[in-house]
Design a protein around this motif. Sequence first.
Motif, PDB file in Angstrom:
ATOM      1  N   TRP A  40     -23.468  50.263  47.835  1.00 58.97           N
ATOM      2  CA  TRP A  40     -22.934  49.312  48.587  1.00 58.97           C
ATOM      3  C   TRP A  40     -23.717  47.969  48.679  1.00 58.97           C
ATOM      4  CZ3 TRP A  40     -19.117  48.650  52.101  1.00 58.97           C
ATOM      5  CH2 TRP A  40     -19.141  47.645  52.991  1.00 58.97           C
ATOM      6  N   ASP A  41     -22.998  46.719  48.442  1.00 61.20           N
ATOM      7  CA  ASP A  41     -23.605  45.745  48.412  1.00 61.20           C
ATOM      8  C   ASP A  41     -23.043  44.948  49.703  1.00 61.20           C
ATOM      9  OD1 ASP A  41     -24.154  42.732  48.010  1.00 61.20           O
ATOM     10  OD2 ASP A  41     -24.286  43.153  45.781  1.00 61.20           O
ATOM     11  N   ASP A  42     -24.058  44.787  50.405  1.00 63.44           N
ATOM     12  CA  ASP A  42     -23.600  44.303  51.960  1.00 63.44           C
ATOM     13  C   ASP A  42     -23.010  42.943  51.934  1.00 63.44           C
ATOM     14  OD1 ASP A  42     -23.202  45.210  54.467  1.00 63.44           O
ATOM     15  OD2 ASP A  42     -24.607  43.762  55.185  1.00 63.44           O
ATOM     16  N   GLU A  43     -23.577  41.856  51.137  1.00 69.94           N
ATOM     17  CA  GLU A  43     -23.302  40.622  51.182  1.00 69.94           C
ATOM     18  C   GLU A  43     -22.012  40.478  50.179  1.00 69.94           C
ATOM     19  OE1 GLU A  43     -25.076  36.059  49.449  1.00 69.94           O
ATOM     20  OE2 GLU A  43     -26.347  38.062  49.320  1.00 69.94           O
ATOM     21  N   ALA A  44     -21.959  41.108  49.164  1.00 72.08           N
ATOM     22  CA  ALA A  44     -20.598  40.987  48.274  1.00 72.08           C
ATOM     23  C   ALA A  44     -19.495  41.567  49.169  1.00 72.08           C
ATOM     24  CB  ALA A  44     -20.920  41.699  47.095  1.00 72.08           C
ATOM     25  N   ILE A  64      -5.504  41.396  63.445  1.00 75.19           N
ATOM     26  CA  ILE A  64      -5.657  42.664  63.057  1.00 75.19           C
ATOM     27  C   ILE A  64      -6.086  43.728  63.837  1.00 75.19           C
ATOM     28  CG2 ILE A  64      -5.242  42.045  60.185  1.00 75.19           C
ATOM     29  CD1 ILE A  64      -8.194  43.597  60.129  1.00 75.19           C
ATOM     30  N   VAL A  65      -5.492  44.828  63.921  1.00 73.84           N
ATOM     31  CA  VAL A  65      -6.422  46.039  64.787  1.00 73.84           C
ATOM     32  C   VAL A  65      -7.036  46.745  63.795  1.00 73.84           C
ATOM     33  CG1 VAL A  65      -5.859  47.932  66.384  1.00 73.84           C
ATOM     34  CG2 VAL A  65      -4.348  45.774  66.429  1.00 73.84           C
ATOM     35  N   ASP A  66      -8.218  46.789  63.827  1.00 71.80           N
ATOM     36  CA  ASP A  66      -9.138  47.591  63.168  1.00 71.80           C
ATOM     37  C   ASP A  66      -9.311  48.957  63.570  1.00 71.80           C
ATOM     38  OD1 ASP A  66     -11.050  48.805  61.363  1.00 71.80           O
ATOM     39  OD2 ASP A  66     -12.452  47.361  61.813  1.00 71.80           O
ATOM     40  N   LEU A  67      -8.616  50.147  63.079  1.00 70.02           N
ATOM     41  CA  LEU A  67      -8.637  51.312  63.756  1.00 70.02           C
ATOM     42  C   LEU A  67      -9.505  52.250  63.136  1.00 70.02           C
ATOM     43  CD1 LEU A  67      -4.891  51.873  64.366  1.00 70.02           C
ATOM     44  CD2 LEU A  67      -6.795  51.416  66.120  1.00 70.02           C
ATOM     45  N   THR A  68     -10.657  51.712  62.778  1.00 70.37           N
ATOM     46  CA  THR A  68     -11.878  52.283  62.249  1.00 70.37           C
ATOM     47  C   THR A  68     -12.527  52.795  63.380  1.00 70.37           C
ATOM     48  OG1 THR A  68     -11.848  51.027  60.200  1.00 70.37           O
ATOM     49  CG2 THR A  68     -13.841  52.430  60.350  1.00 70.37           C
ATOM     50  N   VAL A  69     -12.755  54.339  63.534  1.00 71.29           N
ATOM     51  CA  VAL A  69     -13.604  54.856  64.676  1.00 71.29           C
ATOM     52  C   VAL A  69     -14.512  55.792  63.871  1.00 71.29           C
ATOM     53  CG1 VAL A  69     -11.798  54.501  66.183  1.00 71.29           C
ATOM     54  CG2 VAL A  69     -11.644  56.559  64.730  1.00 71.29           C
ATOM     55  N   LEU A  70     -15.305  56.410  64.759  1.00 68.28           N
ATOM     56  CA  LEU A  70     -16.284  57.454  64.083  1.00 68.28           C
ATOM     57  C   LEU A  70     -15.617  58.500  63.431  1.00 68.28           C
ATOM     58  CD1 LEU A  70     -17.936  56.288  66.613  1.00 68.28           C
ATOM     59  CD2 LEU A  70     -19.006  58.533  66.904  1.00 68.28           C
ATOM     60  N   GLY A  71     -16.032  58.921  62.369  1.00 69.91           N
ATOM     61  CA  GLY A  71     -15.519  59.840  61.328  1.00 69.91           C
ATOM     62  C   GLY A  71     -14.821  58.901  60.231  1.00 69.91           C
ATOM     63  N   LEU A  72     -14.763  57.746  60.383  1.00 68.06           N
ATOM     64  CA  LEU A  72     -14.504  56.747  59.486  1.00 68.06           C
ATOM     65  C   LEU A  72     -15.310  55.860  58.968  1.00 68.06           C
ATOM     66  CD1 LEU A  72     -10.557  55.973  60.260  1.00 68.06           C
ATOM     67  CD2 LEU A  72     -11.387  57.344  58.391  1.00 68.06           C
ATOM     68  N   GLY A  73     -16.624  56.062  59.439  1.00 62.89           N
ATOM     69  CA  GLY A  73     -17.772  55.146  59.375  1.00 62.89           C
ATOM     70  C   GLY A  73     -17.789  53.800  59.791  1.00 62.89           C
ATOM     71  N   ARG A  74     -17.197  53.719  61.301  1.00 63.74           N
ATOM     72  CA  ARG A  74     -17.369  52.405  61.868  1.00 63.74           C
ATOM     73  C   ARG A  74     -18.775  51.834  61.795  1.00 63.74           C
ATOM     74  NH1 ARG A  74     -16.221  52.681  68.189  1.00 63.74           N
ATOM     75  NH2 ARG A  74     -18.280  53.544  68.035  1.00 63.74           N
ATOM     76  N   ASP A  75     -18.877  50.728  61.511  1.00 57.22           N
ATOM     77  CA  ASP A  75     -20.250  49.649  61.768  1.00 57.22           C
ATOM     78  C   ASP A  75     -19.731  48.558  62.230  1.00 57.22           C
ATOM     79  OD1 ASP A  75     -22.475  48.374  61.642  1.00 57.22           O
ATOM     80  OD2 ASP A  75     -23.067  49.539  59.629  1.00 57.22           O
ATOM     81  N   ILE A  76     -19.927  48.387  63.709  1.00 52.20           N
ATOM     82  CA  ILE A  76     -19.507  47.271  64.224  1.00 52.20           C
ATOM     83  C   ILE A  76     -20.349  45.939  64.003  1.00 52.20           C
ATOM     84  CG2 ILE A  76     -20.911  47.399  66.398  1.00 52.20           C
ATOM     85  CD1 ILE A  76     -17.200  46.403  66.142  1.00 52.20           C
ATOM     86  N   ARG A  77     -21.689  46.099  63.372  1.00 54.74           N
ATOM     87  CA  ARG A  77     -22.339  45.077  63.002  1.00 54.74           C
ATOM     88  C   ARG A  77     -21.695  44.358  61.850  1.00 54.74           C
ATOM     89  NH1 ARG A  77     -25.860  48.415  65.844  1.00 54.74           N
ATOM     90  NH2 ARG A  77     -26.968  47.244  67.514  1.00 54.74           N
ATOM     91  N   ARG A  78     -21.317  45.170  60.914  1.00 53.54           N
ATOM     92  CA  ARG A  78     -20.803  44.742  59.371  1.00 53.54           C
ATOM     93  C   ARG A  78     -19.478  44.046  59.725  1.00 53.54           C
ATOM     94  NH1 ARG A  78     -22.646  49.919  55.741  1.00 53.54           N
ATOM     95  NH2 ARG A  78     -24.659  48.719  55.036  1.00 53.54           N
ATOM     96  N   VAL A  79     -18.715  44.554  60.565  1.00 50.13           N
ATOM     97  CA  VAL A  79     -17.425  44.143  61.233  1.00 50.13           C
ATOM     98  C   VAL A  79     -17.550  42.645  61.802  1.00 50.13           C
ATOM     99  CG1 VAL A  79     -15.421  44.308  62.452  1.00 50.13           C
ATOM    100  CG2 VAL A  79     -16.177  46.216  61.316  1.00 50.13           C
ATOM    101  N   ILE A 138     -19.861  44.110  71.982  1.00 52.02           N
ATOM    102  CA  ILE A 138     -18.291  44.047  71.511  1.00 52.02           C
ATOM    103  C   ILE A 138     -17.503  45.237  71.790  1.00 52.02           C
ATOM    104  CG2 ILE A 138     -17.083  44.093  69.075  1.00 52.02           C
ATOM    105  CD1 ILE A 138     -19.625  42.781  67.841  1.00 52.02           C
ATOM    106  N   ARG A 139     -16.697  45.075  72.672  1.00 55.61           N
ATOM    107  CA  ARG A 139     -15.848  46.099  73.473  1.00 55.61           C
ATOM    108  C   ARG A 139     -14.662  46.261  72.741  1.00 55.61           C
ATOM    109  NH1 ARG A 139     -15.261  43.295  79.177  1.00 55.61           N
ATOM    110  NH2 ARG A 139     -13.806  45.099  79.588  1.00 55.61           N
ATOM    111  N   ALA A 140     -14.402  47.821  72.654  1.00 57.86           N
ATOM    112  CA  ALA A 140     -13.179  48.327  71.959  1.00 57.86           C
ATOM    113  C   ALA A 140     -12.128  47.800  72.705  1.00 57.86           C
ATOM    114  CB  ALA A 140     -13.203  49.568  71.650  1.00 57.86           C
ATOM    115  N   GLY A 141     -10.808  47.508  72.131  1.00 53.34           N
ATOM    116  CA  GLY A 141      -9.606  46.881  72.576  1.00 53.34           C
ATOM    117  C   GLY A 141      -8.524  48.083  72.786  1.00 53.34           C
TER     118      GLY A 141
END
Length: 324
Positions: A40-44, A64-79, A138-141
Amino acid sequence: MATVQTVNGEVECAELGRVLMHEHVFVQNHEFQVNYPETWDDEARTDDAVRKFVDLKASGIDTIVDLTVLGLGRDIRRVQAVAERSPVRIIAATGYYTFADLPTHLRVRGPGRMFGGEEPLLEMFVRDITEGIAGTGIRAGILKCVTDAPGVTPDVERILRSVARAHLQTGVPISTHTDAIAERGLDQQRIFLEEGVDLGRVVIGHSGDTEDLDYLQRLIDAGSYVGMDRFGLDGFMTFEKRVATVAALVERGYASRIVLSHDTSCHSANVPDEYREKNWPNWQFLHITEDVVPALLEAGVTSEQIVTMLEDNPREIFSGASSD
């Protein structure tokens, strides 16, 4: 005026514009990345995601609606790092993604479980919506849950009922993953109804993976929206069949209950980039605007009905309004 939470803050639903209702920014495996950091290259990856969303905005998509939740590797800081530079708004989700079982630390907690206590899933989901995700504010919608080929396993039922109860407490809508061939959307609707959910606040996802119009009509007639949201996954069903199915539903008068999307991502740990490019070249964010919309117009869908599916329906899903 009704509002919705985005990664960059609250906006009025009327400002959402054209919306892709089922997408992902990053699908990740954090355990793998921690142990094999060279994967994983965070910057790239962040730069690449921003470029994709700049192009998406230029194509006419606003949110867009980002439906990435737990189990799919949600990382809200990267988003968040992407959202701060993206011209496309991103709506985050809470929920849990599993086809069958929860991880042990959740499976052994809760009513009737080894260590008892209150249902941890409900507390997690409500906190993500009302306070924010991972201490970011950051609150989920939107809420997300899954019922796939294994059906309603005990853990899947826990998730469905916790999602339903979190919806009733917070008012945010629900979007799902289903196995359309197995008609899992009907199982979801049954459980949601038992919990008192208004099915008009529910999008039954991946409904475009079937041509069975009678099944799709049953979902819609019960009140739900259907997600025709895997455009580009041509190995699951061909482009021509996906377009024809949407056009047939529109002809039956159901444009006001359809949303469109791809279920794609800027990067997915589960699908190698080279495989996607070779086998699913259309599984990318520009496919709907560049290919799907023109094909739907050619199939007899009107420009006004396109607006209904891409703009009006998402706005009404998040505002709790109805076009019926």
